[in-house]
Motif scaffolding. Structure first.
Motif, PDB file in Angstrom:
ATOM      1  N   ALA A  97       0.650  -1.187  -0.052  1.00  0.00           N
ATOM      2  CA  ALA A  97      -0.012  -0.221   0.057  1.00  0.00           C
ATOM      3  C   ALA A  97       0.828   1.180  -0.095  1.00  0.00           C
ATOM      4  O   ALA A  97       0.561   2.345  -0.885  1.00  0.00           O
ATOM      5  CB  ALA A  97      -1.087   0.029   1.283  1.00  0.00           C
ATOM      6  N   GLU A  98       2.028   1.348   0.927  1.00  0.00           N
ATOM      7  CA  GLU A  98       2.656   2.370   1.056  1.00  0.00           C
ATOM      8  C   GLU A  98       3.335   2.657  -0.499  1.00  0.00           C
ATOM      9  O   GLU A  98       3.475   3.731  -0.962  1.00  0.00           O
ATOM     10  CB  GLU A  98       3.789   2.362   2.147  1.00  0.00           C
ATOM     11  CG  GLU A  98       3.538   2.522   3.293  1.00  0.00           C
ATOM     12  CD  GLU A  98       2.928   1.255   4.093  1.00  0.00           C
ATOM     13  OE1 GLU A  98       2.743   1.319   5.095  1.00  0.00           O
ATOM     14  OE2 GLU A  98       2.968   0.384   3.322  1.00  0.00           O
ATOM     15  N   ALA A  99       3.973   1.661  -1.127  1.00  0.00           N
ATOM     16  CA  ALA A  99       4.542   1.770  -2.485  1.00  0.00           C
ATOM     17  C   ALA A  99       3.616   2.445  -3.326  1.00  0.00           C
ATOM     18  O   ALA A  99       3.944   3.389  -4.359  1.00  0.00           O
ATOM     19  CB  ALA A  99       5.473   0.715  -2.699  1.00  0.00           C
ATOM     20  N   VAL A 139       3.300  13.721   4.251  1.00  0.00           N
ATOM     21  CA  VAL A 139       2.583  12.886   5.404  1.00  0.00           C
ATOM     22  C   VAL A 139       3.083  11.453   5.318  1.00  0.00           C
ATOM     23  O   VAL A 139       3.323  10.919   6.473  1.00  0.00           O
ATOM     24  CB  VAL A 139       0.957  13.211   5.497  1.00  0.00           C
ATOM     25  CG1 VAL A 139       0.382  12.376   6.349  1.00  0.00           C
ATOM     26  CG2 VAL A 139       0.869  14.581   5.541  1.00  0.00           C
ATOM     27  N   VAL A 140       3.005  10.721   4.256  1.00  0.00           N
ATOM     28  CA  VAL A 140       3.207   9.375   4.098  1.00  0.00           C
ATOM     29  C   VAL A 140       4.722   9.070   4.353  1.00  0.00           C
ATOM     30  O   VAL A 140       4.859   8.210   5.293  1.00  0.00           O
ATOM     31  CB  VAL A 140       2.863   8.746   2.741  1.00  0.00           C
ATOM     32  CG1 VAL A 140       3.408   7.436   2.553  1.00  0.00           C
ATOM     33  CG2 VAL A 140       1.474   8.856   2.382  1.00  0.00           C
ATOM     34  N   VAL A 141       5.576   9.874   4.015  1.00  0.00           N
ATOM     35  CA  VAL A 141       6.916   9.656   4.224  1.00  0.00           C
ATOM     36  C   VAL A 141       7.548  10.186   5.489  1.00  0.00           C
ATOM     37  O   VAL A 141       8.307   9.520   6.080  1.00  0.00           O
ATOM     38  CB  VAL A 141       7.948  10.481   3.000  1.00  0.00           C
ATOM     39  CG1 VAL A 141       9.535  10.187   3.351  1.00  0.00           C
ATOM     40  CG2 VAL A 141       7.606   9.642   1.718  1.00  0.00           C
ATOM     41  N   ASP A 262      -0.619   2.647   8.840  1.00  0.00           N
ATOM     42  CA  ASP A 262      -0.981   3.457   9.944  1.00  0.00           C
ATOM     43  C   ASP A 262      -1.848   4.765   9.543  1.00  0.00           C
ATOM     44  O   ASP A 262      -2.329   4.850   8.457  1.00  0.00           O
ATOM     45  CB  ASP A 262       0.207   3.975  10.690  1.00  0.00           C
ATOM     46  CG  ASP A 262       1.219   4.724  10.229  1.00  0.00           C
ATOM     47  OD1 ASP A 262       0.615   5.493   9.063  1.00  0.00           O
ATOM     48  OD2 ASP A 262       2.193   4.913  10.397  1.00  0.00           O
ATOM     49  N   ALA A 263      -2.176   5.175  10.487  1.00  0.00           N
ATOM     50  CA  ALA A 263      -3.358   6.377  10.197  1.00  0.00           C
ATOM     51  C   ALA A 263      -2.653   7.539   9.735  1.00  0.00           C
ATOM     52  O   ALA A 263      -3.227   8.220   8.647  1.00  0.00           O
ATOM     53  CB  ALA A 263      -3.679   7.057  11.746  1.00  0.00           C
ATOM     54  N   MET A 264      -1.110   7.683   9.768  1.00  0.00           N
ATOM     55  CA  MET A 264      -0.800   8.974   8.943  1.00  0.00           C
ATOM     56  C   MET A 264      -0.667   8.502   7.579  1.00  0.00           C
ATOM     57  O   MET A 264      -0.671   9.338   6.700  1.00  0.00           O
ATOM     58  CB  MET A 264       0.686   8.947   9.491  1.00  0.00           C
ATOM     59  CG  MET A 264       0.623   9.760  10.993  1.00  0.00           C
ATOM     60  SD  MET A 264      -0.009  11.389  10.978  1.00  0.00           S
ATOM     61  CE  MET A 264       1.373  11.968  10.338  1.00  0.00           C
ATOM     62  N   ALA A 265      -0.332   6.994   7.461  1.00  0.00           N
ATOM     63  CA  ALA A 265      -0.080   6.762   5.924  1.00  0.00           C
ATOM     64  C   ALA A 265      -1.598   6.887   5.218  1.00  0.00           C
ATOM     65  O   ALA A 265      -1.446   7.548   4.025  1.00  0.00           O
ATOM     66  CB  ALA A 265       0.288   5.348   5.654  1.00  0.00           C
ATOM     67  N   PHE A 266      -2.566   6.470   5.914  1.00  0.00           N
ATOM     68  CA  PHE A 266      -3.887   6.832   5.379  1.00  0.00           C
ATOM     69  C   PHE A 266      -4.183   8.396   5.071  1.00  0.00           C
ATOM     70  O   PHE A 266      -4.888   8.625   3.964  1.00  0.00           O
ATOM     71  CB  PHE A 266      -5.001   6.220   6.154  1.00  0.00           C
ATOM     72  CG  PHE A 266      -5.239   4.828   6.246  1.00  0.00           C
ATOM     73  CD1 PHE A 266      -5.540   4.169   4.800  1.00  0.00           C
ATOM     74  CD2 PHE A 266      -5.052   3.803   7.112  1.00  0.00           C
ATOM     75  CE1 PHE A 266      -5.868   2.651   4.614  1.00  0.00           C
ATOM     76  CE2 PHE A 266      -5.054   2.418   6.917  1.00  0.00           C
ATOM     77  CZ  PHE A 266      -5.547   2.077   5.706  1.00  0.00           C
ATOM     78  N   ALA A 267      -3.875   9.309   6.115  1.00  0.00           N
ATOM     79  CA  ALA A 267      -4.116  10.588   5.918  1.00  0.00           C
ATOM     80  C   ALA A 267      -3.302  10.971   4.693  1.00  0.00           C
ATOM     81  O   ALA A 267      -3.916  11.821   3.851  1.00  0.00           O
ATOM     82  CB  ALA A 267      -3.781  11.468   7.113  1.00  0.00           C
TER      83      ALA A 267
END
Length: 301
Positions: A97-99, A139-141, A262-267
């Motif tokens: 998901a992150e990638a 935000v993701v990184v 996590d929540a920050m990655a979703f944001a």
């Protein structure tokens, strides 16, 4: 064309959503392979699948090999191969998901490159979209907090490579047909990867062979559905639904690898998607800037 009727358009949307599922399944297989197989070999296997698919087309219509701008076609093919290889390399370390979230930066790079290279007058809405998308990436990184590895640079560079390939596409313009461009991209990618793969090649075992076949089959199937969808509907109508890939990446990342951002990655993902959608819902401005809404797709296409 039936694009004004809700049901046919719904079919086009369904084709895009299912194609994004197949692309994500292909990435799942690629991520499995990336733990023990070099990214160049995996990219070569993907290109091999596409070559096998397109071989009958070339055999039936040899004229598709003729290009009015072969140098640009070669450059485009190399850009897309680099983009694909970098994304696959990212899967070794990053979650699916992150990638996927980070690689959706390509529309923002494309906007900036079009302004810098072609001097396009990009609307405020698009620069706003770029700013929102970059904020989402930050935000993701979360630079400086050490929550993700330096591998986050790989999908970002992958999206830059994809944007560069799309700039080549624009330079080619109508000089070559879409089929010719596709054939050249696959041929150049396969040829370049074939030169490099002997240095990193490792024989596949049974499980890896099955994963490689699944990766190539789902990737090829996704491209087939994309062609069906864009044959009947304008790119700007369907492009926003390519962001379904992020949703599929979250679902399949959890199902296959027990990964959950996590929540920050979703944001951050929400901001990236908002920026991309802001560009996609302004089709006239998008096209007037010389951009194609299909560029919102990753590519690993």
């Amino acid at each position: 064309m039936h694009q004004n009727h809700p049901l046919p358009l719904a079919r086009g949307i369904a084709l895009i959503v299912v194609s994004m599922l197949l692309f994500t399944l292909s990435d799942v297989f690629a991520k499995q392979l990336a733990q023990s197989v070099h990214a160049i070999e995996i990219a070569w296997l993907r290109c091999l699948g596409a070559v096998l698919l397109l071989a009958p087309v070339v055999a039936a219509r040899p004229a598709v090999l003729r290009s009015a701008k072969p140098r640009l076609q070669i450059l485009r093919g190399l850009c897309l191969l680099v983009s694909t290889t970098l994304l696959i390399a990212a899967f070794r370390t990053l979650g699916l998901a992150e990638a996927t979230m980070l690689v959706f930066m390509s529309p923002f790079f494309l906007t900036a490159l079009s302004a810098l290279i072609f001097g396009d007058r990009v609307s405020r809405a698009h620069w706003t979209a770029v700013a929102i998308g970059l904020a989402g990436v930050a935000v993701v990184v979360r630079p400086g907090f050490g929550t993700l590895s330096p591998a986050v640079a790989l999908p970002i560079l992958s999206s830059l490579g994809w944007a560069a390939g799309m700039i080549c596409t624009r330079r080619i313009g109508g000089s070559d047909s879409s089929v010719t461009t596709l054939v050249w991209s696959v041929a150049v990618g396969f040829a370049a990867a074939s030169l490099a793969v002997p240095f990193v090649f490792s024989p596949l075992d049974g499980a890896q062979t099955i994963a490689a076949a699944g990766m190539a089959a789902t990737w090829t199937g996704a491209h087939f559905l994309i062609v069906l969808a864009y044959r009947s509907y304008p790119a700007w109508q369907l492009a926003p639904f390519s962001y379904a890939q992020v949703v599929w990446a979250v679902i399949l990342g959890y199902a296959a690898f027990a990964e959950l951002p996590d929540a920050m990655a979703f944001a951050g993902s929400a901001l990236i998607l908002a920026g991309g959608l802001l560009a996609a819902v302004h089709p006239r401005r998008f096209r007037s800037a010389g951009l194609d809404a299909r560029a919102s797709r990753l590519p690993n296409t």
